[in-house]
Write a protein that holds these residues in place. Structure first.
Motif, PDB file in Angstrom:
ATOM      1  N   HIS A  42      45.816  44.262  38.254  1.00 20.07           N
ATOM      2  CA  HIS A  42      44.550  43.623  37.922  1.00 20.07           C
ATOM      3  C   HIS A  42      43.395  44.497  38.410  1.00 20.07           C
ATOM      4  O   HIS A  42      43.563  45.299  39.335  1.00 20.07           O
ATOM      5  CB  HIS A  42      44.444  42.234  38.549  1.00 20.07           C
ATOM      6  N   ARG A 118      44.638  42.051  33.764  1.00 19.77           N
ATOM      7  CA  ARG A 118      43.454  41.183  33.892  1.00 19.77           C
ATOM      8  C   ARG A 118      42.287  41.973  34.468  1.00 19.77           C
ATOM      9  O   ARG A 118      42.461  42.796  35.358  1.00 19.77           O
ATOM     10  CB  ARG A 118      43.748  39.977  34.792  1.00 19.77           C
ATOM     11  N   TYR A 120      38.414  41.347  36.172  1.00 16.54           N
ATOM     12  CA  TYR A 120      37.434  40.422  36.742  1.00 16.54           C
ATOM     13  C   TYR A 120      36.045  41.059  36.679  1.00 16.54           C
ATOM     14  O   TYR A 120      35.863  42.208  37.105  1.00 16.54           O
ATOM     15  CB  TYR A 120      37.755  40.107  38.208  1.00 16.54           C
ATOM     16  N   ASN A 122      32.333  39.797  37.887  1.00 15.25           N
ATOM     17  CA  ASN A 122      31.609  38.743  38.594  1.00 15.25           C
ATOM     18  C   ASN A 122      30.153  39.118  38.818  1.00 15.25           C
ATOM     19  O   ASN A 122      29.854  40.098  39.488  1.00 15.25           O
ATOM     20  CB  ASN A 122      32.257  38.469  39.958  1.00 15.25           C
ATOM     21  N   GLU A 155      43.621  39.759  29.813  1.00 18.70           N
ATOM     22  CA  GLU A 155      42.571  38.762  30.036  1.00 18.70           C
ATOM     23  C   GLU A 155      41.323  39.367  30.682  1.00 18.70           C
ATOM     24  O   GLU A 155      41.401  40.351  31.415  1.00 18.70           O
ATOM     25  CB  GLU A 155      43.087  37.656  30.961  1.00 18.70           C
ATOM     26  N   TYR A 157      38.269  37.688  33.079  1.00 19.16           N
ATOM     27  CA  TYR A 157      37.703  36.553  33.812  1.00 19.16           C
ATOM     28  C   TYR A 157      36.256  36.920  34.150  1.00 19.16           C
ATOM     29  O   TYR A 157      36.018  37.931  34.815  1.00 19.16           O
ATOM     30  CB  TYR A 157      38.479  36.299  35.100  1.00 19.16           C
ATOM     31  N   LYS A 159      32.245  35.624  35.393  1.00 17.84           N
ATOM     32  CA  LYS A 159      31.340  34.635  36.004  1.00 17.84           C
ATOM     33  C   LYS A 159      29.927  35.204  36.051  1.00 17.84           C
ATOM     34  O   LYS A 159      29.740  36.392  36.297  1.00 17.84           O
ATOM     35  CB  LYS A 159      31.787  34.281  37.430  1.00 17.84           C
ATOM     36  N   PHE A 193      39.223  27.804  36.499  1.00 19.70           N
ATOM     37  CA  PHE A 193      40.130  28.690  37.225  1.00 19.70           C
ATOM     38  C   PHE A 193      41.053  27.865  38.113  1.00 19.70           C
ATOM     39  O   PHE A 193      40.626  26.877  38.714  1.00 19.70           O
ATOM     40  CB  PHE A 193      39.358  29.693  38.079  1.00 19.70           C
ATOM     41  N   ASN A 196      39.415  29.007  42.326  1.00 20.80           N
ATOM     42  CA  ASN A 196      38.172  29.756  42.261  1.00 20.80           C
ATOM     43  C   ASN A 196      37.779  30.293  43.634  1.00 20.80           C
ATOM     44  O   ASN A 196      37.585  29.531  44.575  1.00 20.80           O
ATOM     45  CB  ASN A 196      37.032  28.881  41.732  1.00 20.80           C
ATOM     46  N   ALA A 214      31.057  30.456  33.413  1.00 19.86           N
ATOM     47  CA  ALA A 214      32.288  31.242  33.492  1.00 19.86           C
ATOM     48  C   ALA A 214      33.092  31.103  32.210  1.00 19.86           C
ATOM     49  O   ALA A 214      32.946  30.129  31.461  1.00 19.86           O
ATOM     50  CB  ALA A 214      33.129  30.792  34.685  1.00 19.86           C
ATOM     51  N   ILE A 216      37.118  32.568  30.311  1.00 24.24           N
ATOM     52  CA  ILE A 216      38.338  33.378  30.275  1.00 24.24           C
ATOM     53  C   ILE A 216      38.548  33.786  28.824  1.00 24.24           C
ATOM     54  O   ILE A 216      38.510  32.947  27.923  1.00 24.24           O
ATOM     55  CB  ILE A 216      39.562  32.604  30.772  1.00 24.24           C
TER      56      ILE A 216
END
Length: 220
Positions: A42, A118, A120, A122, A155, A157, A159, A193, A196, A214, A216
């Motif tokens: 990830h 994945r 992320y 943020n 994926e 993710y 935010k 999530f 989270n 947020a 996905i």
């Protein structure tokens, strides 16, 4: 986020076993860096001070993590936070790697052989001015770059506190061939999530009464 120069950051990073100084040299071979090469991989883009990734990685030892940022001083703080978090849990940071690199040039350090499952993202810079929007980490141009190393059905993710960025990201994802499988305009009241982990920015914005958005998304 602007941060003051920290003269200790570069020497500490170079001394850390989980810091990668020349990530271009291990493009396509990231799994080889980790002791457990069979773990899924990830990626966090723009790890900042590392509070999020240190908690996430230390709670999920069966996953290997790469965290990227561009600023030595920021990565230095991330390195310290990672060490502190793992030490508190009597763990060794063997499933995490941090590196300094420009995310706009990320295909230079990752490819399909790395098979990232994945990503992320943020609270990235929303770049609100029209002429700067291509710099957004969720912009179509960037998403196309992520597809060069993201595995099929991989994926994202995401935010943010920014309404404009949140809404625009749906368009970017559709243009790049991603499917939104979950979304919320108030993460803390309508969570999507399983667990989270709040970032520093998330806590700050929430305390100010700003709703956290947020989503996905999966690669089609």
């Amino acid at each position: 986020m602007r941060i003051r120069y920290k003269k200790w950051a570069r020497p500490e990073l170079e001394a850390a076993e989980f810091y990668i100084d020349e990530p271009e040299k291990i493009k396509g071979k990231w799994k080889e860096f980790f002791k457990n090469k069979e773990n899924p991989l990830h990626l966090e883009l723009g790890c900042g001070k590392g509070q999020f990734i240190s908690e996430l990685a230390s709670e999920n030892k069966n996953i290997n993590y790469i965290a990227i940022d561009l600023i030595d001083a920021m990565l230095g703080l991330a390195k310290r936070n990672i060490e502190n978090t793992y030490s508190e849990k009597n763990l060794k940071p063997e499933n995490i790697a941090i590196t300094r690199f420009d995310i706009e040039r990320i295909p230079l350090i990752l490819d399909k052989e790395d098979n990232i499952e994945r990503i992320y993202i943020n609270f990235c810079n929303p770049w609100p001015k029209g002429k700067h929007r291509k710099k957004r980490l969720t912009h179509t141009r960037q998403l196309e770059k992520y597809k060069t190393f993201l595995k099929p059905q991989g994926e994202i993710y995401f935010k943010t506190d920014d309404d404009g960025l949140y809404l625009s990201t749906f368009t970017y994802l559709e243009e790049a061939g991603f499917e939104v499988v979950a979304k919320t305009d108030d993460l803390h009241k309508k969570p999507i999530f399983e667990n989270n982990i709040e970032t520093e920015h998330e806590k700050m914005f929430s305390e100010q009464g700003i709703k956290i958005k947020a989503l996905i998304a999966k690669q089609k």
